[in-house]
Design a protein around this motif. Structure first.
Motif, PDB file in Angstrom:
ATOM      1  N   VAL A  55       0.623  -1.273  -0.148  1.00  0.00           N
ATOM      2  CA  VAL A  55      -0.164  -0.100   0.209  1.00  0.00           C
ATOM      3  C   VAL A  55       0.729   0.838   0.594  1.00  0.00           C
ATOM      4  N   MET A  56       1.735   0.779   1.110  1.00  0.00           N
ATOM      5  CA  MET A  56       2.644   2.300   0.724  1.00  0.00           C
ATOM      6  C   MET A  56       3.318   2.403  -0.875  1.00  0.00           C
ATOM      7  N   GLU A  57       3.779   0.653  -0.826  1.00  0.00           N
ATOM      8  CA  GLU A  57       3.960   1.376  -2.544  1.00  0.00           C
ATOM      9  C   GLU A  57       3.152   2.324  -3.355  1.00  0.00           C
ATOM     10  N   LEU A  58       2.022   1.782  -3.411  1.00  0.00           N
ATOM     11  CA  LEU A  58       0.798   2.028  -4.005  1.00  0.00           C
ATOM     12  C   LEU A  58       0.472   4.351  -4.334  1.00  0.00           C
ATOM     13  N   LEU A  92       8.952   8.096  -8.001  1.00  0.00           N
ATOM     14  CA  LEU A  92       8.752   6.651  -8.454  1.00  0.00           C
ATOM     15  C   LEU A  92       9.931   5.566  -9.068  1.00  0.00           C
ATOM     16  N   ARG A  93      11.394   6.342  -7.969  1.00  0.00           N
ATOM     17  CA  ARG A  93      12.306   5.882  -8.308  1.00  0.00           C
ATOM     18  C   ARG A  93      12.371   4.449  -7.425  1.00  0.00           C
ATOM     19  N   ASP A  94      12.359   4.712  -6.828  1.00  0.00           N
ATOM     20  CA  ASP A  94      12.831   3.033  -5.407  1.00  0.00           C
ATOM     21  C   ASP A  94      11.572   2.535  -4.959  1.00  0.00           C
ATOM     22  N   ILE A  99       7.425  -8.165  -5.088  1.00  0.00           N
ATOM     23  CA  ILE A  99       6.353  -9.215  -4.599  1.00  0.00           C
ATOM     24  C   ILE A  99       5.416  -8.452  -4.920  1.00  0.00           C
ATOM     25  N   PHE A 100       4.992  -7.437  -4.791  1.00  0.00           N
ATOM     26  CA  PHE A 100       2.874  -7.104  -5.624  1.00  0.00           C
ATOM     27  C   PHE A 100       3.694  -6.763  -7.636  1.00  0.00           C
ATOM     28  N   ALA A 111      -2.587  -3.240  -8.088  1.00  0.00           N
ATOM     29  CA  ALA A 111      -1.778  -4.107  -7.578  1.00  0.00           C
ATOM     30  C   ALA A 111      -1.718  -5.789  -7.244  1.00  0.00           C
ATOM     31  N   THR A 112      -1.094  -7.046  -8.206  1.00  0.00           N
ATOM     32  CA  THR A 112      -1.526  -7.794  -8.312  1.00  0.00           C
ATOM     33  C   THR A 112       0.364  -8.479  -7.862  1.00  0.00           C
ATOM     34  N   THR A 113      -0.526  -9.568  -7.357  1.00  0.00           N
ATOM     35  CA  THR A 113       0.751 -10.734  -6.472  1.00  0.00           C
ATOM     36  C   THR A 113       0.277 -12.669  -6.767  1.00  0.00           C
ATOM     37  N   ASN A 114       1.240 -12.633  -7.142  1.00  0.00           N
ATOM     38  CA  ASN A 114       1.164 -14.908  -6.990  1.00  0.00           C
ATOM     39  C   ASN A 114       2.251 -15.062  -5.518  1.00  0.00           C
ATOM     40  N   HIS A 115       2.552 -14.098  -4.613  1.00  0.00           N
ATOM     41  CA  HIS A 115       3.455 -14.658  -4.351  1.00  0.00           C
ATOM     42  C   HIS A 115       2.713 -15.304  -2.232  1.00  0.00           C
TER      43      HIS A 115
END
Length: 148
Positions: A55-58, A92-94, A99-100, A111-115
């Motif tokens: 969520v922080m990345e989103l 969006l540098r870092d 995972i997502f 945001a999607t993941t298979n993990h």
């Protein structure tokens, strides 16, 4: 009479320090019940931490997308993540996509993941009403309460 009491006392006495198979089975049962309760809770906590980090990345993508809308001159959101990377790379540098995987459309950020499970699980942020939503098939792994 004293012989009867002596034999009764000998029958009642059990040797101390003996460990029976029933005692072993009871211990195995108690450990099994404890593991049945704790392992799913531990896994849910790990999934929650992974989702909260994503969520922080989103939110980084949300800020970049808002910057794009305000400063691009089109008054619309980006249609692709590559547009954001080219227009506002400072946001969006870092970006962590280990995972997502994030996808941007003109109305949402997905945001999607298979993990987290054997099948693809995900959630998304609707840019129109500014709300997070969990995909219907992902509610078994991602809980709505984990999202802001």
């Amino acid at each position: 009479m004293t012989e009867n009491n002596a034999t009764i006392n000998q029958k009642e006495k059990k040797p101390k320090g003996k460990f029976t198979i029933i005692d072993l089975l009871m211990i195995i049962m108690i450990v099994g019940v404890a593991l049945t309760i704790t392992l799913p809770l531990k896994q849910a906590r790990e999934h929650e931490a992974i989702v909260r980090n994503s969520v922080m990345e989103l939110e980084k993508i949300m800020r970049a997308n808002e910057f794009f809308r305000l400063n691009s001159g089109w008054d619309s959101y980006a249609m692709d993540l590559s547009q954001l990377r080219g227009f506002s790379p400072q946001y969006l540098r870092d970006l962590d996509t280990s995972i997502f995987t994030f996808t941007v459309t003109d109305t949402s950020i997905v945001a999607t993941t298979n993990h987290l499970a054997q099948t693809e699980k995900g959630y998304w942020f609707d840019l129109r009403d500014k709300r997070f939503r969990v995909n219907d098939d992902s509610k078994d792994v991602i809980v709505d309460a984990w999202l802001p």
